[in-house]
Design an enzyme around this catalytic site. Structure first.
Site, PDB file in Angstrom:
ATOM      1  N   GLY A 200      33.027 -27.676  30.264  1.00 12.77           N
ATOM      2  CA  GLY A 200      33.144 -26.862  29.045  1.00 12.77           C
ATOM      3  C   GLY A 200      34.505 -27.087  28.422  1.00 12.77           C
ATOM      4  O   GLY A 200      35.525 -26.638  28.955  1.00 12.77           O
TER       5      GLY A 200
ATOM      6  N   GLY B 189      35.611 -26.257  25.240  1.00 15.21           N
ATOM      7  CA  GLY B 189      35.698 -25.527  23.981  1.00 15.21           C
ATOM      8  C   GLY B 189      37.131 -25.078  23.745  1.00 15.21           C
ATOM      9  O   GLY B 189      38.089 -25.776  24.080  1.00 15.21           O
TER      10      GLY B 189
ATOM     11  N   VAL C 222      39.072 -22.840  25.149  1.00 11.11           N
ATOM     12  CA  VAL C 222      39.932 -22.731  26.334  1.00 11.11           C
ATOM     13  C   VAL C 222      39.979 -24.060  27.095  1.00 11.11           C
ATOM     14  O   VAL C 222      41.056 -24.545  27.465  1.00 11.11           O
ATOM     15  CB  VAL C 222      39.427 -21.614  27.288  1.00 11.11           C
TER      16      VAL C 222
ATOM     17  N   LYS D 130      32.494  -4.779  26.286  1.00 11.36           N
ATOM     18  CA  LYS D 130      32.129  -6.097  25.768  1.00 11.36           C
ATOM     19  C   LYS D 130      30.967  -5.885  24.808  1.00 11.36           C
ATOM     20  O   LYS D 130      30.251  -4.881  24.892  1.00 11.36           O
ATOM     21  CB  LYS D 130      31.676  -6.992  26.945  1.00 11.36           C
TER      22      LYS D 130
HETATM   23  P1  NAD Z   1      33.765 -21.990  23.542  1.00  8.48           P
HETATM   24  O1  NAD Z   1      32.477 -21.541  22.992  1.00  8.48           O
HETATM   25  O2  NAD Z   1      34.852 -22.389  22.626  1.00  8.48           O
HETATM   26  O3  NAD Z   1      33.517 -23.245  24.532  1.00  8.48           O
HETATM   27  C1  NAD Z   1      32.481 -23.301  25.437  1.00  8.48           C
HETATM   28  C2  NAD Z   1      32.196 -24.789  25.656  1.00  8.48           C
HETATM   29  O4  NAD Z   1      31.242 -24.895  26.710  1.00  8.48           O
HETATM   30  C3  NAD Z   1      31.601 -25.482  24.439  1.00  8.48           C
HETATM   31  O5  NAD Z   1      32.250 -26.714  24.201  1.00  8.48           O
HETATM   32  C4  NAD Z   1      30.134 -25.693  24.826  1.00  8.48           C
HETATM   33  O6  NAD Z   1      29.570 -26.839  24.241  1.00  8.48           O
HETATM   34  C5  NAD Z   1      30.244 -25.816  26.329  1.00  8.48           C
HETATM   35  N1  NAD Z   1      29.010 -25.491  27.037  1.00  8.48           N
HETATM   36  C6  NAD Z   1      28.129 -24.499  26.794  1.00  8.48           C
HETATM   37  N2  NAD Z   1      27.136 -24.532  27.694  1.00  8.48           N
HETATM   38  C7  NAD Z   1      27.403 -25.578  28.535  1.00  8.48           C
HETATM   39  C8  NAD Z   1      26.748 -26.111  29.667  1.00  8.48           C
HETATM   40  N3  NAD Z   1      25.610 -25.593  30.122  1.00  8.48           N
HETATM   41  N4  NAD Z   1      27.329 -27.160  30.286  1.00  8.48           N
HETATM   42  C9  NAD Z   1      28.478 -27.710  29.842  1.00  8.48           C
HETATM   43  N5  NAD Z   1      29.140 -27.222  28.758  1.00  8.48           N
HETATM   44  C10 NAD Z   1      28.604 -26.187  28.125  1.00  8.48           C
HETATM   45  O7  NAD Z   1      34.246 -20.842  24.552  1.00  8.48           O
HETATM   46  P2  NAD Z   1      35.727 -20.557  25.059  1.00  8.48           P
HETATM   47  O8  NAD Z   1      36.356 -19.554  24.159  1.00  8.48           O
HETATM   48  O9  NAD Z   1      36.413 -21.828  25.352  1.00  8.48           O
HETATM   49  O10 NAD Z   1      35.424 -19.787  26.432  1.00  8.48           O
HETATM   50  C11 NAD Z   1      34.959 -20.495  27.580  1.00  8.48           C
HETATM   51  C12 NAD Z   1      34.658 -19.517  28.692  1.00  8.48           C
HETATM   52  O11 NAD Z   1      35.833 -18.787  29.009  1.00  8.48           O
HETATM   53  C13 NAD Z   1      33.592 -18.469  28.344  1.00  8.48           C
HETATM   54  O12 NAD Z   1      32.846 -18.166  29.495  1.00  8.48           O
HETATM   55  C14 NAD Z   1      34.405 -17.252  27.950  1.00  8.48           C
HETATM   56  O13 NAD Z   1      33.722 -16.048  28.155  1.00  8.48           O
HETATM   57  C15 NAD Z   1      35.579 -17.392  28.880  1.00  8.48           C
HETATM   58  N6  NAD Z   1      36.792 -16.728  28.399  1.00  8.48           N
HETATM   59  C16 NAD Z   1      37.308 -17.082  27.211  1.00  8.48           C
HETATM   60  C17 NAD Z   1      38.472 -16.446  26.759  1.00  8.48           C
HETATM   61  C18 NAD Z   1      39.108 -16.831  25.454  1.00  8.48           C
HETATM   62  O14 NAD Z   1      40.264 -16.436  25.220  1.00  8.48           O
HETATM   63  N7  NAD Z   1      38.460 -17.601  24.616  1.00  8.48           N
HETATM   64  C19 NAD Z   1      39.068 -15.443  27.547  1.00  8.48           C
HETATM   65  C20 NAD Z   1      38.514 -15.129  28.789  1.00  8.48           C
HETATM   66  C21 NAD Z   1      37.360 -15.773  29.203  1.00  8.48           C
END
Ligand code: NAD
Length: 364
Positions: free
Chosen positions: A194, A196, A198, A94
């Site tokens: 959250g 975002g 996902v 990572k």
């Molecule tokens: P992203 O940045 O698109 O979305 C994260 C969301 O969480 C945002 O809308 C943000 O405003 C919100 N957020 C941040 N801090 C917060 C808090 N304290 N309280 C409430 N909301 C909060 O990220 P993503 O790509 O959707 O990924 C989300 C999680 O899933 C992460 O932990 C990431 O590591 C994990 N993940 C993502 C993937 C992927 O394919 N994108 C794969 C495996 C794991």
């Protein structure tokens, strides 16, 4: 700067680096700095027994550089187990870039980061994570072949997030099957923290199945947009962790299951996308078990994204990606049953299966 941060932190300074809790026999940790672009990045290569270390790059405004180091160590370790349990021939790695992606991310900074990835010669493959877009991976691709998650138009498998969400949805349904005897989410109250890349897709999948979805996010604009799109309720209370629900899906950042939240949780299932949801795997895994909350291990159910990017290395197509991701349902059910039979926590049961695969890989 790192030295200052470390010396400011008595506990970390006194412990040897190799003995830190988060330093879990990592093979390599690389600090990358470029004065011109302001790049400060750390690449963690945890284990390459099963193949090259693969894992996304997170750009985040860490409070301290020590927090960034801790994050990359924890995340890269998680990737080793995620790849192993999913049956992929990949190791775990990572990267983190320190800084606010909204203000600090530039194409030059991404290219400089890519050049550092390139120096590792394929020991580490990067991809996107929080704070990154597919277009950023396209920029990285200009300077190194060791990147996945690039645009479909450039030969990549595209944005992994919808596939990650689908895998989480499979893990959630399997957990529902385990707890309620059927995997229907219709009528279930699901708390998604959250929304975002996902989280939003998970809101869509759960809403379409007729679940009562409640959403929380620090980004108020997104809450309005996602609520209007799918009819999800916006959480209006003061503390989301106290809300009674069937399922809590952490989809923001990790460690939301911690000493402060664990006693408040009033849910039957935890199944979400965030990495490293348990602040302390053994303590909080056991507490969840004692509370009778079924925890679907994060590194197992959020593997859709890695399955998607692995397709770029192995050259398989969409059908196989979705088939492998769908299989998260079966693996989750197997692990929940194994944990019940052995009285292990679900997290420990999943880890033991992943470790068995790595140990078998070592013998070859
Ligand atoms: P992203 O940045 O698109 O979305 C994260 C969301 O969480 C945002 O809308 C943000 O405003 C919100 N957020 C941040 N801090 C917060 C808090 N304290 N309280 C409430 N909301 C909060 O990220 P993503 O790509 O959707 O990924 C989300 C999680 O899933 C992460 O932990 C990431 O590591 C994990 N993940 C993502 C993937 C992927 O394919 N994108 C794969 C495996 C794991």
């Amino acid at each position: 700067m790192i030295t200052e941060v470390l010396s400011a932190n008595q506990l970390k300074k006194e412990a040897p680096v190799f003995g830190q809790l988060s330093f879990n026999d990592h093979e390599q940790v690389v600090f990358c700095h470029d004065k011109d672009t302001g790049l400060k990045a750390i690449i963690g290569v945890h284990n390459t027994t099963l193949g090259p270390a693969l894992g996304g790059t997170r750009m985040y405004n860490y409070a301290t550089e020590w927090d960034a180091l801790n994050d990359v160590l924890r995340l890269s370790r998680g990737m080793t187990y995620k790849a192993a349990i999913t049956g992929l021939n990949l190791g775990g790695g990572k990267a983190v870039i320190i800084g606010d992606p909204k203000t600090m991310k530039t194409p030059d900074l991404m290219r400089r980061f890519g050049a550092f990835v390139n120096t590792l010669g394929g020991t580490y493959y990067t991809a996107e994570d929080v704070g990154m877009e597919t277009s950023d991976m396209d920029t990285v691709r200009e300077v190194t072949p060791y990147v996945t998650g690039i645009s479909e138009s450039k030969g990549g498998a595209g944005n992994p997030s919808p596939v990650t969400a689908y895998g989480v949805y499979m893990g959630m349904k399997a957990s529902a099957k385990f707890v309620y005897g059927n995997d229907q989410l219709e009528g279930k109250k699901i708390l998604i923290e959250g929304i975002g890349h996902v989280g939003e897709e998970l809101v869509r999948l759960a809403s379409e199945e007729g679940a009562q979805v409640v959403i929380g996010d620090i980004n108020k604009d997104r809450l309005e947009v996602v609520s209007a799109k799918y009819g999800a309720d916006i959480y209006k209370g003061k503390d989301l962790y106290t809300e009674t629900a069937d399922i809590y899906a952490p989809c923001a950042l990790g460690a939301t299951i911690n000493n402060e939240t664990i006693d408040k949780l009033n849910v039957k299932i935890i199944a979400g996308a965030a990495n490293n949801q348990l602040a302390n795997e053994s303590i909080h895994g056991i507490r969840l078990q004692e509370k009778g909350i079924v925890y679907a291990p994060d590194f197992l159910i959020n593997a859709g994204g890695i399955i998607n990017v692995y397709a770029e290395i192995e050259g398989y197509g969409r059908d196989q990606i979705m088939k492998k991701t769908e299989n998260i349902y079966n693996t989750t059910l197997d692990i929940l049953h194994k944990a019940k039979a052995t009285t292990m926590t679900t997290n420990a049961a999943a880890l033991s299966i992943a470790e068995e695969r790595i140990a078998a890989g070592k013998k070859q």
